[in-house]
Motif scaffolding. Structure first.
Motif: not given
Lengths: 411, 411
Positions: B245-249
């Motif tokens: 998931a990209p929002a995890l960074r």
């Protein structure tokens, strides 16, 4: 893989020295903004993680949870309420940006305002990370001495006048007014007003770092300088590192749109960690107001242990003002103690401390001072660590003169 | 608060333009590295969050969970295993650094190697964020044309020879070899070997960005260039943004210690988000290997929907090579289409696209090309969005000439 490729000729000038390999924390660690592990609100965070992920975990598939570059909206909404209640700040979610810890806030503010050769004003004793950043950026950093109420306005006034007479307009006045780092003072409201007058008179904005402001023993704090400003010339930053947990890396900036829009253009990281923002927002809304007093009570007890241990081990050789909150104590040792040397010797004995010169623009004033952080070690570790530190100090510098733990502990 | 304080005179030269206020995502969003929200492994992440917090949540009180500046040890341990299995990379946890998304990796590599005026080599079509960073840093960026197998080695060889003859040693060769962004190609092993030979011959390190490398339809990928290197002149970066998931960074860097120790000195953020590292490590160890094939199958189905929609709506006006993995399709429209203009008109109609010139060093070659990301929109949104895009394109540029959806959909 044998690494025969030589990268050295490719490094540009001015790169900082390479890091050494990590060797772990000292046995008795009195450094870093680490918190009391017993006070991490674990059940609450677990519940919040469950709730947040169940409710909107699928939004993790979208950068920034589709809440835009200023961060997760419910966390900004919580901050609007919290900042109003605690610091008197009236702001909206549009005035707030969530960042990856207040360290990213420092970088964004610096990169928005500073160019090599610029001048800024700071408190003479201040956060090491801020000083290091300014040094690396090639900034002329002027330190203003502190008294029990924080930055001295008489010296600030004369400094600003002097700089103006030389045609220098400082880019900002950086202050940690609410639990000053490292001295632990709180700037009274009247002095804040004076600071704002000087800021307006000289056209120099105030950079207010409130990252310790939740940890005040009395539970009472003056309004934020940002809240008192008449002209909007204040940038305010804060953090959840000290109130919840530092490893989360969540901080925030409150700033006028003129500055915010510039900082947003420099925040090219596609958002700060979303899971942490979701968990914090979900936990803090119902629990923050009750969590903080419990945390500060525990910290206050550790401070008492530290001060007792210092009195016991160092006697009158260790002088300090009782801080009004926070997680650190700023200690003066006798003049013959060089705390940079003490730092090395203590580390070899398993005790890490912050030597004063790293937290000051005045190496003379701070040479025999040190910062001791007390939130992370246990009460027992504090007592043992201070005893080891006293032993090392005695061996290296001849003070404290007598072995306090032998005489007092058996009394 | 009325903001009458004028910050403008304080801004240094060269600051990027201020950001506009966030207005949300387009109704049909074909931009950004967003993923398929249905494929976020929600139950697994919830279980992992519970496990990780129960097991070691109290360590959140210590910066970096006391695992040091290179990141949470179990996540580095997972990566050692994963990189060996998937990419053939033999490395240890000491060769790995966890970072806040591969964007921070780009910044750290750039800040370690680049100074204003330096030259780097990139693929002619490449990631916009990399190009923007290089522009902001004042770097001379030379693009090497691509074919179906990625960066063309004949052009790279002549470019390196030409630069050498002019006394210029590029600081790195940046490549996205495994699911190239935006073209979707995979560089074969033989070409990787050729690239390594050129790198060694000219003393120019390779900067390998493998952030899409998990999303290969066949499940088979060549070994990483890092893995094939004989001399250690490769810096390898990757990410969990595309696989989880990209929002995890959360991203990572694999690099020789000479470079790693320099990057660590520049990573002054006190660690990347620890909760996310804990959750990822706990989730990935048992589940990553089975999660990824399910994800790529879903993405592959969306690609099919996109290609069908383009064929239906644009007919022969839209040309593209089928990508070998990833989340984007690189599309060529007829020469008269200016995709920078198309971008504006489409956005007004609720469709966001990436215009080609923003993803290329060759504005002529890319002027009528665009990138369409297909992971985030639903199948229905893909179909509807492409229909709207075709309508806008027809109105603006006269192509596609016939209304595909009317004729074909009723056929």
């Amino acid at each position: 893989m044998p690494s025969s490729f030589d990268f050295a000729p490719l490094f540009p000038a001015g790169l900082p020295a390479p890091s050494a390999r990590w060797t772990g924390l000292a046995k008795y660690s009195f450094v870093g903004g680490n918190n009391d592990s017993e006070q991490v609100p674990l059940d609450g965070l677990i519940e919040a993680a469950n709730q947040a992920l169940q409710r909107e975990g699928r939004s993790l598939a979208t950068y920034g949870l589709a809440h835009g570059p200023q961060g997760y909206l419910p966390l900004r909404e919580f901050l609007v309420t919290k900042l109003k209640r605690d610091a008197g700040i009236s702001c909206s979610v549009d005035d707030l940006m969530i960042v990856s810890g207040s360290l990213q806030a420092l970088d964004l503010v610096n990169n928005t305002l500073l160019a090599r050769g610029d001048t800024v004003i700071v408190e003479q004793e201040t956060y090491q990370g801020s000083l290091q950043r300014l040094t690396r950026l090639g900034i002329n950093t002027i330190g203003i001495p502190l008294d029990d109420d924080g930055m001295r306005m008489d010296v600030l006034a004369s400094t600003l006048a002097d700089l103006k007479s030389r045609g220098i307009r400082p880019k900002y006045i950086y202050t940690i007014p609410t639990v000053q780092n490292p001295t632990g003072s709180i700037m009274p409201e009247s002095r804040r007003a004076e600071l704002l007058r000087l800021s307006a008179d000289y056209g120099v904005p105030i950079f207010e770092d409130d990252c310790y402001a939740d940890l005040v023993w009395s539970g009472q704090r003056p309004p934020a300088i940002y809240a008192m400003s008449q002209n909007g010339g204040v940038i305010h930053i804060g953090s959840f590192s000290k109130s919840i947990a530092p490893a989360l890396r969540v901080g925030f900036i409150v700033a006028p749109w003129d500055v915010m829009s510039r900082m947003l253009a420099l925040k090219t990281d596609a958002g700060s960690g979303a899971l942490e923002q979701m968990v914090l927002a979900t936990y803090c809304r119902p629990h923050f107001a009750s969590h903080v007093p419990a945390l500060t009570m525990a910290l206050r007890a550790k401070l008492d242990t530290l001060m007792e241990a210092l009195n016991e081990q160092f006697g009158t050789a260790a002088e300090f003002e009782e801080p009004k909150g926070g997680i650190f104590l700023w200690v003066k040792l006798p003049d013959q103690v060089d705390t940079l040397k003490l730092y090395q010797a203590a580390l070899a004995a398993g005790v890490s401390i912050n030597p004063g010169p790293e937290w000051s623009t005045n190496k003379g004033h701070s040479g025999s001072r040190l910062r001791l952080c007390f939130a992370s070690p246990s009460h027992q570790q504090i007592r043992e660590g201070v005893a080891v530190l006293a032993d090392v100090c005695r061996k290296e510098f001849g003070v404290p003169t007598r072995s306090g733990n032998m005489e007092k502990a058996r009394a």
